[in-house]
Every structure is written in structure tokens, then in C-alpha cells.
Design a protein around this motif. Structure first.
Motif, PDB file in Angstrom:
ATOM      1  N   LYS A  79     -12.902   1.541  -4.475  1.00  0.00           N
ATOM      2  CA  LYS A  79     -12.677   2.030  -5.842  1.00  0.00           C
ATOM      3  C   LYS A  79     -12.429   0.844  -6.762  1.00  0.00           C
ATOM      4  O   LYS A  79     -12.936   0.788  -7.879  1.00  0.00           O
ATOM      5  CB  LYS A  79     -11.475   2.973  -5.850  1.00  0.00           C
ATOM      6  CG  LYS A  79     -11.296   3.719  -7.148  1.00  0.00           C
ATOM      7  CD  LYS A  79     -12.348   4.807  -7.303  1.00  0.00           C
ATOM      8  CE  LYS A  79     -12.168   5.600  -8.596  1.00  0.00           C
ATOM      9  NZ  LYS A  79     -13.215   6.634  -8.718  1.00  0.00           N
ATOM     10  N   ARG A  80     -11.638  -0.089  -6.271  1.00  0.00           N
ATOM     11  CA  ARG A  80     -11.311  -1.284  -7.044  1.00  0.00           C
ATOM     12  C   ARG A  80     -12.573  -2.027  -7.478  1.00  0.00           C
ATOM     13  O   ARG A  80     -12.649  -2.597  -8.560  1.00  0.00           O
ATOM     14  CB  ARG A  80     -10.453  -2.201  -6.174  1.00  0.00           C
ATOM     15  CG  ARG A  80      -9.976  -3.465  -6.832  1.00  0.00           C
ATOM     16  CD  ARG A  80      -8.709  -3.204  -7.597  1.00  0.00           C
ATOM     17  NE  ARG A  80      -8.291  -4.362  -8.364  1.00  0.00           N
ATOM     18  CZ  ARG A  80      -7.494  -4.273  -9.416  1.00  0.00           C
ATOM     19  NH1 ARG A  80      -7.053  -3.110  -9.824  1.00  0.00           N
ATOM     20  NH2 ARG A  80      -7.136  -5.358 -10.062  1.00  0.00           N
ATOM     21  N   SER A  87       0.860  -1.171   0.000  1.00  0.00           N
ATOM     22  CA  SER A  87       0.000   0.000   0.000  1.00  0.00           C
ATOM     23  C   SER A  87       0.899   1.224   0.000  1.00  0.00           C
ATOM     24  O   SER A  87       2.012   1.180   0.520  1.00  0.00           O
ATOM     25  CB  SER A  87      -0.888  -0.011   1.243  1.00  0.00           C
ATOM     26  OG  SER A  87      -0.082   0.064   2.401  1.00  0.00           O
ATOM     27  N   LEU A  97     -12.317   9.893   1.629  1.00  0.00           N
ATOM     28  CA  LEU A  97     -12.504   9.173   0.370  1.00  0.00           C
ATOM     29  C   LEU A  97     -13.417   9.901  -0.610  1.00  0.00           C
ATOM     30  O   LEU A  97     -13.269   9.770  -1.815  1.00  0.00           O
ATOM     31  CB  LEU A  97     -13.069   7.769   0.641  1.00  0.00           C
ATOM     32  CG  LEU A  97     -12.161   6.827   1.429  1.00  0.00           C
ATOM     33  CD1 LEU A  97     -12.860   5.513   1.700  1.00  0.00           C
ATOM     34  CD2 LEU A  97     -10.856   6.573   0.668  1.00  0.00           C
ATOM     35  N   LYS A 140      -6.121  -0.110   0.790  1.00  0.00           N
ATOM     36  CA  LYS A 140      -5.818  -0.648  -0.532  1.00  0.00           C
ATOM     37  C   LYS A 140      -6.771  -0.122  -1.596  1.00  0.00           C
ATOM     38  O   LYS A 140      -6.739  -0.565  -2.736  1.00  0.00           O
ATOM     39  CB  LYS A 140      -5.918  -2.184  -0.481  1.00  0.00           C
ATOM     40  CG  LYS A 140      -4.829  -2.814   0.347  1.00  0.00           C
ATOM     41  CD  LYS A 140      -4.921  -4.325   0.365  1.00  0.00           C
ATOM     42  CE  LYS A 140      -5.836  -4.869   1.428  1.00  0.00           C
ATOM     43  NZ  LYS A 140      -5.391  -4.575   2.802  1.00  0.00           N
ATOM     44  N   GLY A 141      -7.684   0.765  -1.193  1.00  0.00           N
ATOM     45  CA  GLY A 141      -8.625   1.312  -2.169  1.00  0.00           C
ATOM     46  C   GLY A 141      -9.603   0.280  -2.698  1.00  0.00           C
ATOM     47  O   GLY A 141      -9.956   0.297  -3.879  1.00  0.00           O
ATOM     48  N   ILE A 142     -10.067  -0.619  -1.818  1.00  0.00           N
ATOM     49  CA  ILE A 142     -10.908  -1.724  -2.313  1.00  0.00           C
ATOM     50  C   ILE A 142     -12.249  -1.246  -2.857  1.00  0.00           C
ATOM     51  O   ILE A 142     -12.782  -1.839  -3.782  1.00  0.00           O
ATOM     52  CB  ILE A 142     -11.149  -2.806  -1.237  1.00  0.00           C
ATOM     53  CG1 ILE A 142     -11.704  -2.191   0.052  1.00  0.00           C
ATOM     54  CG2 ILE A 142      -9.890  -3.588  -0.938  1.00  0.00           C
ATOM     55  CD1 ILE A 142     -12.169  -3.232   1.043  1.00  0.00           C
ATOM     56  N   SER A 183      -2.941   0.842  -8.043  1.00  0.00           N
ATOM     57  CA  SER A 183      -3.956   1.889  -8.016  1.00  0.00           C
ATOM     58  C   SER A 183      -3.438   3.093  -7.256  1.00  0.00           C
ATOM     59  O   SER A 183      -2.258   3.158  -6.908  1.00  0.00           O
ATOM     60  CB  SER A 183      -5.211   1.377  -7.318  1.00  0.00           C
ATOM     61  OG  SER A 183      -4.932   1.222  -5.929  1.00  0.00           O
ATOM     62  N   TYR A 184      -4.351   4.011  -6.955  1.00  0.00           N
ATOM     63  CA  TYR A 184      -3.961   5.174  -6.162  1.00  0.00           C
ATOM     64  C   TYR A 184      -3.471   4.758  -4.779  1.00  0.00           C
ATOM     65  O   TYR A 184      -2.762   5.505  -4.118  1.00  0.00           O
ATOM     66  CB  TYR A 184      -5.135   6.151  -6.030  1.00  0.00           C
ATOM     67  CG  TYR A 184      -6.197   5.749  -5.013  1.00  0.00           C
ATOM     68  CD1 TYR A 184      -6.124   6.199  -3.691  1.00  0.00           C
ATOM     69  CD2 TYR A 184      -7.241   4.905  -5.353  1.00  0.00           C
ATOM     70  CE1 TYR A 184      -7.073   5.820  -2.753  1.00  0.00           C
ATOM     71  CE2 TYR A 184      -8.196   4.533  -4.431  1.00  0.00           C
ATOM     72  CZ  TYR A 184      -8.111   4.994  -3.131  1.00  0.00           C
ATOM     73  OH  TYR A 184      -9.044   4.619  -2.209  1.00  0.00           O
ATOM     74  N   ALA A 185      -3.854   3.539  -4.340  1.00  0.00           N
ATOM     75  CA  ALA A 185      -3.522   3.121  -2.983  1.00  0.00           C
ATOM     76  C   ALA A 185      -2.510   1.986  -2.932  1.00  0.00           C
ATOM     77  O   ALA A 185      -1.928   1.731  -1.881  1.00  0.00           O
ATOM     78  CB  ALA A 185      -4.797   2.702  -2.255  1.00  0.00           C
ATOM     79  N   CYS A 186      -2.289   1.284  -4.055  1.00  0.00           N
ATOM     80  CA  CYS A 186      -1.385   0.134  -4.054  1.00  0.00           C
ATOM     81  C   CYS A 186      -0.325   0.281  -5.134  1.00  0.00           C
ATOM     82  O   CYS A 186      -0.630   0.711  -6.243  1.00  0.00           O
ATOM     83  CB  CYS A 186      -2.148  -1.157  -4.355  1.00  0.00           C
ATOM     84  SG  CYS A 186      -3.286  -1.637  -3.087  1.00  0.00           S
ATOM     85  N   PHE A 240      -5.759  -6.744  -5.643  1.00  0.00           N
ATOM     86  CA  PHE A 240      -5.827  -5.296  -5.392  1.00  0.00           C
ATOM     87  C   PHE A 240      -5.150  -4.499  -6.493  1.00  0.00           C
ATOM     88  O   PHE A 240      -5.395  -3.301  -6.649  1.00  0.00           O
ATOM     89  CB  PHE A 240      -5.200  -4.971  -4.032  1.00  0.00           C
ATOM     90  CG  PHE A 240      -5.797  -5.780  -2.926  1.00  0.00           C
ATOM     91  CD1 PHE A 240      -7.120  -5.594  -2.551  1.00  0.00           C
ATOM     92  CD2 PHE A 240      -5.056  -6.760  -2.280  1.00  0.00           C
ATOM     93  CE1 PHE A 240      -7.680  -6.364  -1.546  1.00  0.00           C
ATOM     94  CE2 PHE A 240      -5.627  -7.538  -1.271  1.00  0.00           C
ATOM     95  CZ  PHE A 240      -6.937  -7.341  -0.907  1.00  0.00           C
ATOM     96  N   PRO A 282     -10.574  10.109  -3.906  1.00  0.00           N
ATOM     97  CA  PRO A 282     -10.456   8.999  -4.854  1.00  0.00           C
ATOM     98  C   PRO A 282     -11.772   8.293  -5.192  1.00  0.00           C
ATOM     99  O   PRO A 282     -11.879   7.717  -6.271  1.00  0.00           O
ATOM    100  CB  PRO A 282      -9.485   8.038  -4.168  1.00  0.00           C
ATOM    101  CG  PRO A 282      -9.223   8.571  -2.815  1.00  0.00           C
ATOM    102  CD  PRO A 282      -9.657   9.984  -2.774  1.00  0.00           C
ATOM    103  N   GLY A 319      -8.806   6.470 -10.283  1.00  0.00           N
ATOM    104  CA  GLY A 319      -8.298   5.402  -9.416  1.00  0.00           C
ATOM    105  C   GLY A 319      -6.810   5.156  -9.581  1.00  0.00           C
ATOM    106  O   GLY A 319      -6.245   4.289  -8.932  1.00  0.00           O
ATOM    107  N   GLN A 320      -6.164   5.920 -10.467  1.00  0.00           N
ATOM    108  CA  GLN A 320      -4.723   5.723 -10.659  1.00  0.00           C
ATOM    109  C   GLN A 320      -3.929   6.550  -9.655  1.00  0.00           C
ATOM    110  O   GLN A 320      -4.479   7.422  -8.985  1.00  0.00           O
ATOM    111  CB  GLN A 320      -4.331   6.090 -12.093  1.00  0.00           C
ATOM    112  CG  GLN A 320      -4.934   5.160 -13.135  1.00  0.00           C
ATOM    113  CD  GLN A 320      -4.731   3.693 -12.795  1.00  0.00           C
ATOM    114  OE1 GLN A 320      -3.608   3.249 -12.548  1.00  0.00           O
ATOM    115  NE2 GLN A 320      -5.823   2.929 -12.735  1.00  0.00           N
TER     116      GLN A 320
END
Ligand code: SF4
Lengths: 174, 511
Positions: B197-198, A91, B100, B193-195, A127-130, A124, B126, B133-134
Motif C-alpha cells: 500500500k505504501r 507495526s 489484503l 508494515k503495509g509496504i 499507516s493502517y499497519a504502522c 514505512f 487495505p 491506507g490510514q
């Protein structure tokens, strides 16, 4: 105390022998012996896993796997460790902590990336978070795929790391 | 916007739930009245409805089910009156919703960020539909403004995010005098981990796969709750046998997690023999899963419309036999712990949350039941097959580590009883839909009592049946703040023990 002893005796020795060829196991133990005086010290970093990979690292401590008997031990500090076991897709919020932990490991050091997430971010992704895998942040010697990889797969990965080509070109103590 | 919706609408599916639209002006009054009647906040989140329109959402646990409040916010003014003075657990939920999605809780007690550490800028959100999401350009990690305590002899101990043991990352800031903890301030969000958005635009089957990885130790609960939500939107029940098998796996998940925790609760008081004995049992149970379904932790066993594998008669027999062995062994270990004065000395009165405090702060799940908060979805809102099995809820009033250990023991025995009951009464028939019903748009919820406590899911599918918004809530989000109260007045070396006795999920709360 008597009860505890009684319970331990009743259960007997629970550690198991491995299904790998005996010769392989011996090579591994010799490598461990030569390089680490039979004590490979491991530091674990969770770089954003779902905690599934941690479950299997915990399971390695179950008596069946006889970890200490194999010469492996987990350390509370990276400064005492030879090998870094990293889980998660990394992350963004753990990136800095992972870099710093790696930097604190003395040379020579090995890195094993754990799980599908450790390999490339897994479910996952990136992304912006990983960041999408451990090798995006620090050099990785061995990847152990799986979601999560089993204790035996983890042991095999650790074994591959310390017997790897990169490992054997390092100066070896007499 | 959802103004055309009828005022209250019953959602289909196995969870008794109603959705209603509430105006921003009425929200606080409604919450205050509901709170007085005993309602509890399960989750709070937001959604982007396009063109600068946002909705706020709340899920309240009320008598007999779940009320989903949808609060349309006026265009270009994504704010709402704060609710953290009504429901204590709203504090972090409000902050997460701001990080968020940029919805602002006016008049909230605190404005510190919660999930955002610097992976995205303060003015970007985000989860908004306009964000792709990038990755954002790399920013400096922002220092978190920890609460400090001053006074003679007070000093701070910072711990984490990387801990000494094999645990998930989080930062704990202790203010101590000597060995005593005056205050603990926690910073989580490291495993974000932005799940959510994922999940956007995933197909429902892919979503279940992701839902099983929100918190790996609760994969059955997470996947089941999300499956409930999808199935409620598609308006089709799963075969009865499948529901029974799902419950069977949920109880097995509870069993293995409790065994592991009990082992660590021995380890953390220096009883390493207890650790080894419990972990030998856990490992055996995990191998049983491996041989039955091919996965030690039952990942991906819950599928949309049922379960991945039916069980053969022989499988059932081996599970029954294992239950008998485990019951005997765990009884012996329970006696061992109870007779060990050293262990009891460390457990009793350590990390205490009184029932009054628990009620005020909204402690739920396993830890809640150890502080006399009698709430267990398997009893309070039972679905098939729990209604038939008549689950006996485990509760204690002491609220200390000893009580949380005792609840775990009770629940191990109850899970063993349930597993046997489910196997004995397992209905015959298919355990998975034979064909997939056509996908369609709609909203649905899922609500499952995982081993740690409730797992809630709110879901909205778009026109082609793809995910528009998915919001999972692990009980950890509500329970983490109470850990800060539990450690007050205890000594620092007891923190690992107290923390383990709650064993909350970092990944589940960080998202
Ligand atoms: S590889 Fe699987 S188990 Fe491991 S962290 Fe990723 S999702 Fe979780």
C-alpha cells in the motif's frame, strides 16, 4: 579442542578501543558501575523492523566491540533487563507485545528507540499497519537515528540513555 | 480489465518473461499441465482494477523463464478456484491475497487468516483502491486458531512473538511429547508494515529506496529486482559496467550473510569460539563496505539505471586482497568445524528435508539446494554478468543442517571467486544512466537470486509513471511452511539450530 585453541591464539585479541574521548568513556563506565554494578542488561524487541537494525545489533556482538568487557549483556527475558532496545516503526501487530514487554521491565528502566523507523516510522511511515515510531506506544529516553545505525552509534545511544538527566535524578545506590 | 491484450506478450528487460491473460475457467487446467511439465509457483497476488473488478496474478517459473498469468475475475465476484493442491506454497499466498485484497480461493484447504491479526477488520481490505491506507479503529487482536494435537502426554509450547534472542518476531506453537516435536504450527505477519500500500503512487526512484528495505539483509537483491522491473517498463538497458557492479554487490551481500549465519550455526551448538571467529571476519567485510561506499550493508547502492558509486582501481585492489584473506581464513574455519565431532553430531541428520519432500513442497533457494533442488537463477536463468562467469551451483542431497552448512561454505568460496572474476573483467564506461528516460505506463518483472533464494518483483506503473501495483516476493514466503516439516521428530532444543540453518526472513514474508 587443540585446533580451536590454536585458532583463538592465532587471531589474538580482536577487541578495539573506542574513538570517543577517554573522559567520556570513563563517565559512562562510572555511571554503569554505580547504577548497575557494571552489568547493564539489555532486552531487544523487534517491533516490525526490516531486520536491518537487527543486523547491527548482532554486529555489536562481534569481538571487535568487546560488549561484555564494557559491562553490557543481552538478556533473554525483559524481567532481567534494565534497558529496552526497540527497532522498527511499531507495526500494529507488534503494538501489544511491545507494551507487554515494556511493562515486564523492572524500574528503573530505559528505552532506546533504534533507527529512523524507531524514531518516526522511517520509510514505512504511519499507516493502517504502522504506528510511526516507538514513542507512539511507550516512553522513549533516547532515539538513535540511522538506517540502520552503526554499532558505535548504538553504543553511544545506550551510553546517552544511562547518563541522561532522567537517569541521574534516580536514586543511586551507595 | 485487460481483455484487449494479445494472448501472450514478451516483456522487455533482462528477465526472460511472458505475460498472458488466462480465463478463470482455464486456470486450474493450465496450472495442472504446467506443474506436470515441472513448473513451480513463484508468487500469487491480486490487483484492484477499479469498479469492483479484480485480477488474480500468478508467476510461474518454467523452462527458460517466467510466465506471468493474469486472470481477470468477473465483476462483483472476486473468487477463483484454489490452487494449493497443485502448488503447496499457494496455501499462504492465497490467504495473504485474501487478507489484503479480498480475493477468495474457492475450495482451499484452509481459511485461516495469514497476514491479518486484527489491525484491520475482516470485511475491509487495505489494498483495495477505495481504502486510504490510514489506520482503522483499533480492534482486539484476534486469537489465531492454532492446529492442536491431542493424545496421551502431548503438550503445547507457545513461543513468541518476542523471542529470547535478537530475532524477528513470529509465533511458534509446538506440540510435543517429552522432548520430541510432533508438530509445529507457525503464525507470522507480526511485522506486516503495509509496504505494498505504501508503494502506491510513489515515483520509481522512491520505490527502489523502499524495495531495499523489504528485508534489510537482502537489500541488494530487493532493490536490484525492483530496478529490473522499472527498467524493463522504461525499455532502456543500464550500462554494462553497472550490471557487473550490481552483481559484485550481490555476491558481497551473500558473502557477509553466509559468514554471519555460519557464526550463529557455531553459536547454536555451543561453539562460541567459532561464532567470534566468523563474526570478526564479517565485521571486517562490513567495514570494507563502509570505506568503499559509505554503507556497511550496501543500502541504496542499487539505483534506477545503475549503481550509486563506481569503483576506483584502488578499491578493486583492496577487494581482491580481502578475497584472498577471507578464502584462507574460511578454509581454516571449515576444517575446524569438520574435525569437531561435537559439532558434526549436532548437524548431521538434524532438521532433515528429504529431496522428495522438498520437491513436493517446493523448497527453493539455499535450503532447496541443500535438499537436491538444483535451482539457482544465476545458473538456471543467468543475466549479465553471470552468464559469462559460469556460476557453479552448490547442491547437497542430505537436506539436514549439515547440508545447509555445506552449501553455505561452497557458496562463500564461489562468491569469492565471482567477486574476483567480476573485478578482473569489469567493463569500463559509466555505471549509471546519464539521463533518465521519460516515465511511462507498463508492466515489468524482476527476478534475482539473493543469498537466501530468489527475490521476485511484479510491477505496474500508471500513466504518469507512478506505481499502480508493486508486489515483491521473498523466497521466505514459500520456504517457511517447510520449516514446520523439518522440525518434526526433532527435539525442541534443536529448533533454534534448525531455524537458523534456514534463516528465513520474517519481514520479507510479512510485507
Ligand atoms: S531504520 Fe532502516 S534498517 Fe532500521 S528497520 Fe528501518 S528501514 Fe530497516
Amino acid at each position: 579442542m587443540a585446533n580451536i585453541l590454536n585458532e583463538i591464539l592465532r587471531h589474538g585479541v580482536r577487541s578495539e578501543s573506542f574513538s570517543w574521548p577517554q573522559a567520556d568513556l570513563e563517565t559512562w563506565q562510572q555511571a554503569l558501575w554505580r547504577r548497575f554494578g557494571r552489568a547493564l542488561v539489555i532486552r531487544h524487541v523487534d517491533a516490525g523492523s526490516c531486520n536491518g537494525c537487527e543486523l547491527e545489533i548482532h554486529a555489536l556482538n562481534a569481538p571487535q566491540y568487546n560488549l561484555t568487557g564494557l559491562g553490557l549483556r543481552f538478556s533473554a527475558s525483559p524481567r532481567h533487563a534494565d534497558l529496552l532496545l526497540v527497532t522498527g516503526p511499531v507495526s500494529r501487530h507488534m503494538e501489544e507485545a511491545l507494551r507487554r514487554t515494556y511493562a515486564a521491565l523492572p524500574e528503573p528502566r530505559w528505552v532506546v528507540a533504534v533507527g529512523d523507523c524507531g524514531r518516526d516510522g522511517g520509510v514505512f511511515g504511519k499507516s493502517y499497519a504502522c504506528l510511526g515510531g516507538v514513542s507512539q506506544v511507550i516512553p522513549v529516553d533516547v532515539v538513535v537515528g540511522g538506517c540502520p545505525p552503526t554499532p558505535l552509534q548504538l553504543l553511544e545511544g545506550i551510553w546517552r540513555a544511562v547518563t541522561s538527566a532522567r537517569g541521574s535524578i534516580l536514586p543511586q545506590p551507595e | 480489465m485487460t481483455t484487449s491484450m494479445p494472448l501472450v506478450r514478451t516483456l522487455s528487460g533482462v528477465v526472460p518473461a511472458w505475460q498472458e491473460t488466462v480465463s478463470r475457467e482455464d486456470l486450474r487446467t493450465l496450472c495442472l499441465t504446467q506443474k506436470e511439465r515441472g513448473a513451480r509457483l513463484v508468487s500469487l497476488w491480486g490487483s484492484d482494477e477499479g469498479e469492483e473488478n479484480f485480477d488474480l496474478h500468478l508467476a510461474l517459473a518454467v523452462q527458460g523463464g517466467l510466465r506471468w498469468l493474469r486472470v481477470p475475475l468477473p465483476p462483483h465476484d472476486p473468487s477463483y478456484p484454489a490452487l494449493d493442491d497443485v502448488f503447496a506454497n499457494a496455501n499462504r499466498l492465497q490467504r495473504a491475497t485474501h487478507d489484503l485484497l479480498g480475493l477468495l480461493a474457492q475450495g482451499a484447504a484452509e481459511g485461516r487468516p495469514w497476514l491479518r491479526h486484527g489491525a484491520w477488520p475482516v470485511d475491509r481490505f487495505p489494498l483495495r483502491k477505495g481504502e486510504d491506507g490510514q489506520a482503522y479503529p483499533l480492534l482486539e487482536q484476534e486469537p489465531y486458531p492454532f492446529v492442536t494435537v491431542s493424545g496421551q502426554g502431548v503438550h503445547e509450547i507457545p513461543v513468541g512473538p518476542v523471542h529470547a534472542g535478537i530475532i524477528e518476531p513470529g509465533h511458534f506453537r509446538f506440540s510435543v511429547v517429552g522432548e520430541r516435536v510432533l508438530r509445529l504450527d507457525t503464525q507470522l505477519g507480526y511485522t506486516h508494515k503495509g509496504i505494498e500500500k505504501r508503494a502506491e503512487s510513489l515515483a520509481p526512484t522512491e520505490l527502489i529506496h523502499l524495495a531495499g528495505r523489504v528485508s534489510g539483509d537482502s537489500t541488494v537483491a530487493g532493490a536490484w529486482a525492483t530496478a529490473q522491473a522499472v527498467e524493463s517498463i522504461l525499455g532502456r538497458q543500464v550500462p554494462e559496467r553497472a550490471e557487473w557492479l550490481r552483481a559484485l554487490w550481490l555476491e558481497r551481500e551473500r558473502l557477509v550473510n553466509h559468514l554471519g549465519d555460519l557464526g550463529y550455526l557455531c553459536n547454536d551448538v555451543g561453539l562460541s569460539a567459532g561464532f567470534s571467529l566468523f563474526w570478526a571476519l564479517k565485521e571486517t567485510a562490513l567495514r570494507t563496505h563502509e570505506s568503499l561506499v559509505g554503507h556497511r550493508y550496501l543500502y541504496d547502492q542499487i539505483l534506477l539505471g545503475g549503481v550509486a558509486q563506481g569503483l576506483t582501481v584502488r578499491d578493486c585492489q583492496s577487494l581482491q586482497a580481502e578475497c584472498a584473506t577471507l578464502e584462507r581464513e574460511v578454509h581454516r574455519l571449515q576444517d575446524l568445524l569438520q574435525e569437531h565431532a561435537g559439532v558434526q553430531d549436532r548437524y548431521l541428520n538434524t532438521g532433515r528435508v528429504t529431496p522428495e519432500l522438498a520437491a513436493r513442497l517446493g523448497l527453493v533457494g539455499l535450503a532447496g539446494r541443500a535438499s537436491a533442488q538444483a535451482w539457482d537463477l544465476r545458473v538456471s536463468c543467468p543475466t549479465v554478468p553471470y552468464a559469462q562467469a559460469e556460476v557453479r551451483m552448490a547442491t547437497r542431497a542430505q537436506g539436514d543442517v549439515a547440508a545447509r552448512v555445506a552449501v553455505r561454505f561452497d557458496e562463500v568460496f564461489e562468491s569469492l571467486r565471482l567477486i574476483r572474476y567480476f573485478i578482473e573483467h569489469l567493463p569500463s564506461g559509466p555505471s549509471l544512466w546519464d539521463a533518465f528516460p521519460p516515465l511511462r505506463a507498463g508492466v515489468g518483472v524482476g527476478w534475482v537470486e539473493g543469498w537466501r533464494g530468489e527475490v521476485f518483483v511484479a510491477l505496474e506503473l500508471g500513466a504518469q509513471g507512478q506505481v499502480r501495483r508493486w508486489h515483491p516476493e521473498d523466497v521466505s514466503m514459500s520456504n517457511w511452511p517447510i520449516l514446520e516439516h523439518a522440525v518434526q521428530g526433532n527435539i525442541v532444543p534443536d529448533f533454534p539450530l534448525i531455524n537458523k540453518s534456514f534463516n528465513l526472513s520474517y519481514s520479507g514474508q510479512d510485507g
